[in-house]
Design a protein around this motif. Structure first.
Motif, PDB file in Angstrom:
ATOM      1  N   ILE A 134       0.838  -1.201   0.000  1.00 23.11           N
ATOM      2  CA  ILE A 134       0.000   0.000   0.000  1.00 23.11           C
ATOM      3  C   ILE A 134       0.872   1.250   0.000  1.00 23.11           C
ATOM      4  CG2 ILE A 134      -1.704   1.316   1.322  1.00 23.11           C
ATOM      5  CD1 ILE A 134      -2.808  -1.472   2.226  1.00 23.11           C
ATOM      6  N   GLU A 135       1.877   1.280   0.873  1.00 23.73           N
ATOM      7  CA  GLU A 135       2.754   2.454   0.934  1.00 23.73           C
ATOM      8  C   GLU A 135       3.489   2.671  -0.389  1.00 23.73           C
ATOM      9  OE1 GLU A 135       5.117   1.961   4.482  1.00 23.73           O
ATOM     10  OE2 GLU A 135       3.495   2.781   5.708  1.00 23.73           O
ATOM     11  N   SER A 136       3.888   1.604  -1.038  1.00 24.99           N
ATOM     12  CA  SER A 136       4.592   1.714  -2.320  1.00 24.99           C
ATOM     13  C   SER A 136       3.706   2.382  -3.373  1.00 24.99           C
ATOM     14  CB  SER A 136       5.021   0.323  -2.785  1.00 24.99           C
ATOM     15  OG  SER A 136       5.539   0.367  -4.082  1.00 24.99           O
ATOM     16  N   VAL A 137       2.455   1.949  -3.470  1.00 26.59           N
ATOM     17  CA  VAL A 137       1.542   2.515  -4.471  1.00 26.59           C
ATOM     18  C   VAL A 137       1.161   3.946  -4.109  1.00 26.59           C
ATOM     19  CG1 VAL A 137      -0.741   2.300  -5.524  1.00 26.59           C
ATOM     20  CG2 VAL A 137       0.678   0.269  -5.200  1.00 26.59           C
ATOM     21  N   LEU A 138       0.854   4.209  -2.827  1.00 34.20           N
ATOM     22  CA  LEU A 138       0.506   5.572  -2.414  1.00 34.20           C
ATOM     23  C   LEU A 138       1.675   6.525  -2.654  1.00 34.20           C
ATOM     24  CD1 LEU A 138      -1.475   4.960   0.903  1.00 34.20           C
ATOM     25  CD2 LEU A 138      -2.401   5.458  -1.382  1.00 34.20           C
ATOM     26  N   ASP A 139       2.886   6.075  -2.370  1.00 36.14           N
ATOM     27  CA  ASP A 139       4.075   6.899  -2.606  1.00 36.14           C
ATOM     28  C   ASP A 139       4.242   7.193  -4.097  1.00 36.14           C
ATOM     29  OD1 ASP A 139       6.556   8.204  -1.731  1.00 36.14           O
ATOM     30  OD2 ASP A 139       7.563   6.557  -2.768  1.00 36.14           O
ATOM     31  N   PHE A 140       4.050   6.180  -4.933  1.00 34.15           N
ATOM     32  CA  PHE A 140       4.152   6.374  -6.383  1.00 34.15           C
ATOM     33  C   PHE A 140       3.113   7.381  -6.870  1.00 34.15           C
ATOM     34  CE2 PHE A 140       2.738   5.376 -10.684  1.00 34.15           C
ATOM     35  CZ  PHE A 140       3.924   5.503 -11.389  1.00 34.15           C
ATOM     36  N   LEU A 141       1.851   7.204  -6.468  1.00 33.92           N
ATOM     37  CA  LEU A 141       0.790   8.129  -6.887  1.00 33.92           C
ATOM     38  C   LEU A 141       1.065   9.539  -6.391  1.00 33.92           C
ATOM     39  CD1 LEU A 141      -2.355   5.885  -6.322  1.00 33.92           C
ATOM     40  CD2 LEU A 141      -1.330   6.536  -8.509  1.00 33.92           C
ATOM     41  N   ASN A 142       1.586   9.665  -5.177  1.00 31.02           N
ATOM     42  CA  ASN A 142       1.909  10.970  -4.616  1.00 31.02           C
ATOM     43  C   ASN A 142       3.012  11.640  -5.443  1.00 31.02           C
ATOM     44  OD1 ASN A 142       1.572  12.940  -2.395  1.00 31.02           O
ATOM     45  ND2 ASN A 142       3.657  12.346  -1.867  1.00 31.02           N
ATOM     46  N   LYS A 143       4.078  10.916  -5.741  1.00 30.52           N
ATOM     47  CA  LYS A 143       5.191  11.484  -6.506  1.00 30.52           C
ATOM     48  C   LYS A 143       4.793  11.855  -7.929  1.00 30.52           C
ATOM     49  CE  LYS A 143       9.000   9.412  -4.003  1.00 30.52           C
ATOM     50  NZ  LYS A 143      10.052   8.387  -3.986  1.00 30.52           N
ATOM     51  N   GLU A 144       3.833  11.145  -8.486  1.00 31.61           N
ATOM     52  CA  GLU A 144       3.372  11.431  -9.843  1.00 31.61           C
ATOM     53  C   GLU A 144       2.238  12.455  -9.854  1.00 31.61           C
ATOM     54  OE1 GLU A 144       4.783  10.381 -12.763  1.00 31.61           O
ATOM     55  OE2 GLU A 144       6.335   9.678 -11.392  1.00 31.61           O
ATOM     56  N   ASP A 145       1.913  13.017  -8.686  1.00 34.64           N
ATOM     57  CA  ASP A 145       0.861  14.031  -8.539  1.00 34.64           C
ATOM     58  C   ASP A 145      -0.507  13.494  -8.956  1.00 34.64           C
ATOM     59  OD1 ASP A 145       0.186  16.620  -7.639  1.00 34.64           O
ATOM     60  OD2 ASP A 145       0.056  17.341  -9.694  1.00 34.64           O
ATOM     61  N   GLU A 146      -0.760  12.211  -8.664  1.00 33.32           N
ATOM     62  CA  GLU A 146      -2.021  11.580  -9.021  1.00 33.32           C
ATOM     63  C   GLU A 146      -2.847  11.167  -7.808  1.00 33.32           C
ATOM     64  OE1 GLU A 146      -1.313   8.416 -11.787  1.00 33.32           O
ATOM     65  OE2 GLU A 146      -0.289   9.733 -13.205  1.00 33.32           O
ATOM     66  N   LEU A 147      -2.296  11.330  -6.606  1.00 29.89           N
ATOM     67  CA  LEU A 147      -2.992  10.857  -5.412  1.00 29.89           C
ATOM     68  C   LEU A 147      -4.268  11.647  -5.138  1.00 29.89           C
ATOM     69  CD1 LEU A 147      -2.945   8.774  -3.162  1.00 29.89           C
ATOM     70  CD2 LEU A 147      -1.602  10.361  -1.793  1.00 29.89           C
ATOM     71  N   ILE A 148      -4.245  12.943  -5.338  1.00 26.58           N
ATOM     72  CA  ILE A 148      -5.444  13.761  -5.112  1.00 26.58           C
ATOM     73  C   ILE A 148      -6.568  13.300  -6.036  1.00 26.58           C
ATOM     74  CG2 ILE A 148      -6.407  16.100  -5.242  1.00 26.58           C
ATOM     75  CD1 ILE A 148      -4.490  15.685  -2.873  1.00 26.58           C
ATOM     76  N   GLY A 149      -6.256  13.011  -7.289  1.00 26.75           N
ATOM     77  CA  GLY A 149      -7.266  12.561  -8.241  1.00 26.75           C
ATOM     78  C   GLY A 149      -7.783  11.161  -7.975  1.00 26.75           C
ATOM     79  N   ALA A 150      -7.020  10.363  -7.217  1.00 29.68           N
ATOM     80  CA  ALA A 150      -7.413   8.984  -6.929  1.00 29.68           C
ATOM     81  C   ALA A 150      -8.130   8.865  -5.587  1.00 29.68           C
ATOM     82  CB  ALA A 150      -6.180   8.075  -6.928  1.00 29.68           C
ATOM     83  N   THR A 151      -8.366   9.984  -4.915  1.00 32.30           N
ATOM     84  CA  THR A 151      -8.999   9.982  -3.595  1.00 32.30           C
ATOM     85  C   THR A 151     -10.075  11.061  -3.536  1.00 32.30           C
ATOM     86  OG1 THR A 151      -7.336  11.525  -2.726  1.00 32.30           O
ATOM     87  CG2 THR A 151      -6.863   9.172  -2.490  1.00 32.30           C
TER      88      THR A 151
END
Length: 159
Positions: A134-151
């Motif tokens: 989970i941390e690996s995927v959340l970190d990847f999405l965060n670094k790619e600036d996609e976490l806000i769009g996925a939540t």
């Protein structure tokens, strides 16, 4: 825009020359191609896509922490998703649902499921519910600036 500072929001394939969250001074801009020239972290001046930057200089929002909101059951026949909530660097909180491929398959194989498919904007599929995955995927999405769009924003009406 020349000599203005812009903030890197995603490094993409340029992790050698850019740092997410770092402010860079614009040396030149090519508006026809939406490219900006800045001094890289490793020294030389280089052109980058303008889409990798916040041009108004505003700070980026980073993931600070996350937690499970549901108990993770190890039942191989389970069909429910798991919810997590996150704290962000701007003080906001967000949430999303997690599925594993096995649970998603179990859900879609239910005999009376309607509709026979689903689309959930704030769903992320993980290899497993292991914290490291989970941390690996959340970190990847965060670094790619996609976490806000996925939540989604977490507020009292959505919890």
């Amino acid at each position: 825009m020349i000599n203005k500072n812009i903030v890197c929001r995603t490094t993409g394939v340029y992790s050698e020359g850019l740092t997410r969250g770092k402010s860079y001074q614009v040396i030149d801009i090519n508006t026809d191609e939406d490219m900006v020239r800045i001094k890289c972290d490793n020294g030389p001046l280089k052109w980058f896509p303008l889409s990798h930057f916040n041009v108004n200089g505003q700070d980026i929002i980073d993931l600070i922490s996350w937690k499970f909101d549901d108990e993770v059951l190890n039942d191989p026949n389970e069909t429910n998703w798991i919810e997590i909530s996150m704290k962000m660097s701007d003080g906001s909180e967000r949430w999303c649902i997690l599925y594993t491929p096995e649970r998603l398959k179990n859900l879609l194989q239910q005999p009376n499921i309607y509709p026979t498919g689903l689309h959930i904007k704030h769903m992320i599929v993980f290899k497993s519910y292991n914290v490291e995955d989970i941390e690996s995927v959340l970190d990847f999405l965060n670094k790619e600036d996609e976490l806000i769009g996925a939540t989604l924003p977490l507020n009292s009406s959505s919890s």
